[in-house]
Write a protein that holds these residues in place. Sequence first.
Motif, PDB file in Angstrom:
ATOM      1  N   TYR A 102      -1.895   4.327  15.167  1.00 15.76           N
ATOM      2  CA  TYR A 102      -2.479   4.219  13.832  1.00 15.76           C
ATOM      3  C   TYR A 102      -1.453   3.615  12.876  1.00 15.76           C
ATOM      4  N   HIS A 103      -1.825   2.536  12.215  1.00 13.27           N
ATOM      5  CA  HIS A 103      -0.967   1.947  11.182  1.00 13.27           C
ATOM      6  C   HIS A 103      -1.257   2.651   9.860  1.00 13.27           C
ATOM      7  N   SER A 104      -0.211   3.229   9.265  1.00 16.94           N
ATOM      8  CA  SER A 104      -0.361   3.973   8.016  1.00 16.94           C
ATOM      9  C   SER A 104       0.434   3.298   6.900  1.00 16.94           C
ATOM     10  N   ASN A 105       0.172   3.752   5.696  1.00 18.52           N
ATOM     11  CA  ASN A 105       0.915   3.285   4.519  1.00 18.52           C
ATOM     12  C   ASN A 105       0.961   1.765   4.453  1.00 18.52           C
ATOM     13  N   CYS A 106      -0.212   1.155   4.584  1.00 17.47           N
ATOM     14  CA  CYS A 106      -0.330  -0.300   4.552  1.00 17.47           C
ATOM     15  C   CYS A 106      -1.631  -0.651   3.824  1.00 17.47           C
ATOM     16  N   VAL A 107      -1.892  -1.931   3.658  1.00 16.21           N
ATOM     17  CA  VAL A 107      -3.073  -2.374   2.918  1.00 16.21           C
ATOM     18  C   VAL A 107      -4.348  -1.790   3.510  1.00 16.21           C
ATOM     19  N   GLU A 108      -4.475  -1.866   4.839  1.00 16.32           N
ATOM     20  CA  GLU A 108      -5.677  -1.340   5.500  1.00 16.32           C
ATOM     21  C   GLU A 108      -5.276  -0.410   6.634  1.00 16.32           C
ATOM     22  N   PRO A 109      -5.066   0.887   6.325  1.00 13.53           N
ATOM     23  CA  PRO A 109      -4.689   1.818   7.383  1.00 13.53           C
ATOM     24  C   PRO A 109      -5.811   1.971   8.406  1.00 13.53           C
ATOM     25  N   GLY A 110      -5.402   2.137   9.658  1.00  6.72           N
ATOM     26  CA  GLY A 110      -6.406   2.341  10.688  1.00  6.72           C
ATOM     27  C   GLY A 110      -5.822   2.339  12.090  1.00  6.72           C
ATOM     28  N   ILE A 111      -6.702   2.564  13.047  1.00  9.50           N
ATOM     29  CA  ILE A 111      -6.332   2.602  14.462  1.00  9.50           C
ATOM     30  C   ILE A 111      -6.299   1.173  14.981  1.00  9.50           C
ATOM     31  N   VAL A 112      -5.161   0.789  15.557  1.00 11.33           N
ATOM     32  CA  VAL A 112      -4.975  -0.592  15.983  1.00 11.33           C
ATOM     33  C   VAL A 112      -4.796  -0.756  17.489  1.00 11.33           C
TER      34      VAL A 112
END
Length: 156
Positions: free
Chosen positions: A53-63
């Motif tokens: 999961y990409h956090s603390n970014c423009v569009e957080p989500g499961i990648v």
Amino acid sequence: MKYWIMKSEPDVFGIEHLKSRPRKTEAWDGVRNYQARNMLRDEMKKGDQVFFYHSNCVEPGIVGIMEVVKEGYVDHTAFDPRQKYFDPKSNPAKPRWYMVDVRYKRKLKRTITLAEIKTEKTLKNMKLVQRGNRLSIMPVSKAEWHHILKMETQPT
């Protein structure tokens, strides 16, 4: 086998960083929360599946998807004052922090955003969307795991 979600900031350590590592494997170090530490140390097992999961970014989500390839062991970065995750209260005789090794399996066909996850009634009890839950490591139920994988092929 259990399922998990592990968060990281993409500019610090993202899915592409993991993919580029030798054997596409890396130690998941630097966890400094006791509840998350306990999951690393006591619950995560070799073969468990993990959403990246990409956090603390423009569009957080499961990648993407990773797999636990080495079970919990002492996070040695806590002992070295030159390390980013140094903890002066941790020592080799009485370690405080643990980590696991994860291996890249694949990127998702598209990012499953936090906003999307929040709109899914099936995922309303997922730890990720619970108010006040900011852990970097969380369990995912088998049903939640499969639902998110189905979302991957659905148009947004």
